[in-house]
Design an enzyme around this catalytic site. Structure first.
Site, PDB file in Angstrom:
ATOM      1  N   TRP A  25       0.838  -1.197   0.000  1.00 47.13           N
ATOM      2  CA  TRP A  25       0.000   0.000   0.000  1.00 47.13           C
ATOM      3  C   TRP A  25       0.877   1.253   0.000  1.00 47.13           C
ATOM      4  CZ3 TRP A  25      -5.269   1.064   0.050  1.00 47.13           C
ATOM      5  CH2 TRP A  25      -6.103  -0.056   0.022  1.00 47.13           C
ATOM      6  N   THR A  57       0.266  -3.390   5.665  1.00 43.23           N
ATOM      7  CA  THR A  57       0.865  -3.284   6.997  1.00 43.23           C
ATOM      8  C   THR A  57       0.329  -4.347   7.944  1.00 43.23           C
ATOM      9  OG1 THR A  57       1.278  -0.937   6.661  1.00 43.23           O
ATOM     10  CG2 THR A  57       1.181  -1.695   8.941  1.00 43.23           C
ATOM     11  N   PHE A  58      -0.934  -4.700   7.825  1.00 45.44           N
ATOM     12  CA  PHE A  58      -1.527  -5.713   8.695  1.00 45.44           C
ATOM     13  C   PHE A  58      -0.818  -7.059   8.566  1.00 45.44           C
ATOM     14  CE2 PHE A  58      -4.689  -8.893   9.911  1.00 45.44           C
ATOM     15  CZ  PHE A  58      -5.105  -8.394  11.139  1.00 45.44           C
ATOM     16  N   GLU A  59      -0.278  -7.340   7.395  1.00 50.91           N
ATOM     17  CA  GLU A  59       0.378  -8.622   7.132  1.00 50.91           C
ATOM     18  C   GLU A  59       1.845  -8.652   7.546  1.00 50.91           C
ATOM     19  OE1 GLU A  59      -3.276  -8.198   5.105  1.00 50.91           O
ATOM     20  OE2 GLU A  59      -1.506  -6.951   4.746  1.00 50.91           O
ATOM     21  N   VAL A  82      -2.275   5.523   6.580  1.00 51.10           N
ATOM     22  CA  VAL A  82      -2.684   6.924   6.598  1.00 51.10           C
ATOM     23  C   VAL A  82      -4.116   6.982   7.135  1.00 51.10           C
ATOM     24  CG1 VAL A  82      -3.101   8.988   5.206  1.00 51.10           C
ATOM     25  CG2 VAL A  82      -1.160   7.487   4.669  1.00 51.10           C
ATOM     26  N   GLY A  85     -11.333   8.136   7.458  1.00 52.70           N
ATOM     27  CA  GLY A  85     -12.526   8.540   8.195  1.00 52.70           C
ATOM     28  C   GLY A  85     -13.154   7.439   9.028  1.00 52.70           C
ATOM     29  N   THR A  86     -12.491   6.297   9.154  1.00 53.61           N
ATOM     30  CA  THR A  86     -13.055   5.185   9.930  1.00 53.61           C
ATOM     31  C   THR A  86     -12.035   4.729  10.978  1.00 53.61           C
ATOM     32  OG1 THR A  86     -12.134   3.435   8.531  1.00 53.61           O
ATOM     33  CG2 THR A  86     -14.252   4.390   7.838  1.00 53.61           C
ATOM     34  N   HIS A  88     -10.523   2.104  11.076  1.00 49.40           N
ATOM     35  CA  HIS A  88      -9.569   1.189  10.439  1.00 49.40           C
ATOM     36  C   HIS A  88      -8.126   1.555  10.790  1.00 49.40           C
ATOM     37  CE1 HIS A  88      -7.977  -1.433   7.264  1.00 49.40           C
ATOM     38  NE2 HIS A  88      -7.224  -0.420   6.881  1.00 49.40           N
ATOM     39  N   PHE A 113      11.292  -1.231  13.336  1.00 52.55           N
ATOM     40  CA  PHE A 113       9.931  -0.745  13.125  1.00 52.55           C
ATOM     41  C   PHE A 113       9.950   0.444  12.180  1.00 52.55           C
ATOM     42  CE2 PHE A 113       6.045   1.543  14.288  1.00 52.55           C
ATOM     43  CZ  PHE A 113       5.124   0.511  14.266  1.00 52.55           C
TER      44      PHE A 113
END
Length: 164
Positions: A25, A57-59, A82, A85-86, A88, A113
């Site tokens: 991403w 990033t989650f992975e 980044v 609006g949620t 997430h 990191f």
């Protein structure tokens, strides 16, 4: 600026087997982070690292865990989240941070990191190590992981490699 007060690390990557895992991403930003990490590892004399690309990033934590288990001396994790609006943003940032911390603590393999958690695309670009960026967080993550290995070696917690 967030880089204020950062340590100047003299790092030696000789003989350190490093894997770099990077999300896909925010392509421009993550490519800058990856280039910075690779530059820093090369400048420190580390052998050419293995680069693994994951969707986002989650992975990063699961890939870092598998790479640590595969015998790498260090893992550098690079990603970008980044704010939108949620909620997430909070979930992904928390999961990545907790997951990468858990990998390092559970395996004893240092994890650099290099995950940017920014409010705007402009903030991410400013930290990506691109021409015109104020900071190079990819390089900083690579230097930090090598600095951690050096500190552990100096404390006798890791073996010092024998020169060939």
């Amino acid at each position: 600026m967030s880089g204020h007060g950062a340590p100047a690390l003299a790092v030696d990557g000789s003989g350190v087997r490093v894997a770099v895992v990077a999300g896909l991403w925010h392509t421009e930003v993550v490519e800058g982070l990856l280039a910075g990490a690779l530059r820093a590892l090369d400048a420190a004399g580390a052998p050419e690292p293995t680069v693994v690309r994951v969707p986002g990033t989650f992975e990063l934590p699961v890939a870092a865990a598998r790479l640590a288990a595969a015998g790498y001396d260090a893992v550098v994790a690079l990603g970008v989240v980044v704010r939108g609006g949620t909620p997430h943003f909070e979930y992904v940032c928390s999961a990545a941070t907790t997951g990468l911390t858990e990998v390092a603590v559970r395996t004893g393999v240092p994890v650099g990191f290099g995950v940017l958690t920014c409010d705007t695309d402009a903030q991410a670009l400013d930290r990506a190590g691109l021409p015109g960026s104020k900071e190079d967080k990819g390089a900083e993550a690579a230097e930090a992981v090598l600095g951690t290995i050096a500190a552990l070696r100096a404390a006798g917690a890791l073996p010092t490699p024998v020169p060939a």
